[in-house]
Scaffold this active site. Structure first.
Site, PDB file in Angstrom:
ATOM      1  N   GLU A  80    -156.585  23.363  -0.246  1.00 19.53           N
ATOM      2  CA  GLU A  80    -156.166  23.858  -1.559  1.00 19.53           C
ATOM      3  C   GLU A  80    -156.735  23.000  -2.680  1.00 19.53           C
ATOM      4  O   GLU A  80    -157.166  23.538  -3.707  1.00 19.53           O
ATOM      5  CB  GLU A  80    -154.639  23.896  -1.639  1.00 19.53           C
ATOM      6  CG  GLU A  80    -154.176  24.507  -2.959  1.00 19.53           C
ATOM      7  CD  GLU A  80    -152.751  24.170  -3.332  1.00 19.53           C
ATOM      8  OE1 GLU A  80    -151.982  23.722  -2.467  1.00 19.53           O
ATOM      9  OE2 GLU A  80    -152.415  24.339  -4.521  1.00 19.53           O
ATOM     10  N   HIS A 103    -153.321  26.635  -8.648  1.00 13.84           N
ATOM     11  CA  HIS A 103    -152.901  26.333  -7.279  1.00 13.84           C
ATOM     12  C   HIS A 103    -153.198  27.510  -6.364  1.00 13.84           C
ATOM     13  O   HIS A 103    -153.530  28.607  -6.821  1.00 13.84           O
ATOM     14  CB  HIS A 103    -151.382  26.076  -7.231  1.00 13.84           C
ATOM     15  CG  HIS A 103    -150.956  24.754  -7.784  1.00 13.84           C
ATOM     16  ND1 HIS A 103    -150.588  23.699  -6.988  1.00 13.84           N
ATOM     17  CD2 HIS A 103    -150.858  24.321  -9.065  1.00 13.84           C
ATOM     18  CE1 HIS A 103    -150.263  22.664  -7.750  1.00 13.84           C
ATOM     19  NE2 HIS A 103    -150.418  23.008  -9.017  1.00 13.84           N
ATOM     20  N   GLU A 140    -150.450  30.685  -8.766  1.00 17.15           N
ATOM     21  CA  GLU A 140    -150.736  30.560  -7.332  1.00 17.15           C
ATOM     22  C   GLU A 140    -151.700  31.705  -7.023  1.00 17.15           C
ATOM     23  O   GLU A 140    -151.310  32.871  -6.988  1.00 17.15           O
ATOM     24  CB  GLU A 140    -149.456  30.668  -6.509  1.00 17.15           C
ATOM     25  CG  GLU A 140    -148.438  29.562  -6.772  1.00 17.15           C
ATOM     26  CD  GLU A 140    -148.757  28.252  -6.043  1.00 17.15           C
ATOM     27  OE1 GLU A 140    -149.757  28.208  -5.292  1.00 17.15           O
ATOM     28  OE2 GLU A 140    -147.997  27.280  -6.226  1.00 17.15           O
TER      29      GLU A 140
HETATM   30 ZN    ZN Z   1    -150.467  23.611  -4.885  1.00 18.91          ZN
END
Ligand code: ZN
Length: 217
Positions: free
Chosen positions: A46, A101, A177
């Site tokens: 990530e 993210h 996200e």
């Molecule tokens: Zn994250």
């Protein structure tokens, strides 16, 4: 000035002593300074995804004349802590702070935008933050190739009270996200450079739309 906050950092996993210490997270909460983030099942991390997408968003915004500040300078360092990331946006008096993210949930797919469920900085900033959330959400849903999350929140929104980056921000701030790295289809798009460019273009288009709607502060 727009602050982009690529989540986590490549050196975090090797420095648990530094990233596990507790820091203020707002409303009396504490949190770990930083975390390692997730990864795809094939090991694409990530932090690397967040860093790459952030570079792409920065290039697009800079080409449009927007000044961009990042919360970290590379993908091999440690931190900064979540409270310091918020402070960077505050010190810059950023018109927008976007934390980038990717999620790692077992099961489900899609993206979500996180807003402050307890806006910390007054009604005007909260309204601007919601305009930012909506602009990024709508461009992302239209352009990025990811569905709204099937496993968290509602229609790609998930208000939260536990994120230092939102709770400690005096500026309009959101998290996105971008997808679920544990989902094979999402992971394939995130692992490809073309997929990340699409993600970045959608985020940048959302930020640009928000900036056009929101007078400089
Ligand atoms: Zn994250």
């Amino acid at each position: 000035m727009v602050v982009l906050d690529p989540g986590h950092n490549g050196g975090n996993a090797a420095h648990p002593d530094l990233i596990n210490r507790q820091v203020p997270a707002g409303f009396g909460q504490t949190k770990a300074c930083n975390t390692t983030g997730t990864a795809t099942d094939r090991g694409y991390t990530e932090h690397a995804f967040n860093w790459d997408v952030t570079q792409r968003v920065r290039r697009i915004l800079t080409a449009r004349g927007v000044t961009v500040l990042l919360t970290r300078r590379d993908d091999v360092g440690v931190g900064p802590c979540v409270n310091e990331r918020a402070a960077i946006g505050n010190r810059a008096r950023a018109a927008a702070v976007v934390s980038i993210h990717a999620d790692g949930h077992p099961g489900g797919h899609g993206f979500h935008v996180i807003e402050a469920a307890r806006p910390p900085a007054g009604a005007a900033v909260a309204a601007a933050a919601h305009r930012l959330a909506a602009a990024v959400h709508d461009r992302y849903a239209a352009e990025a190739g990811f569905a709204p999350s099937t496993y968290v929140g509602s229609n790609g929104y998930d208000p939260r009270t536990d994120l230092a980056g939102l709770n400690l921000s005096s500026q309009p701030a959101i998290f996105i996200e971008c997808g679920n790295m544990r989902d094979a289809d999402d992971a394939a798009r995130m692992t490809s450079a073309a997929g990340r460019q699409r993600v970045a273009q959608a985020i940048a288009d959302g930020i640009l739309r928000y900036l056009a709607l929101t007078p400089p502060r």
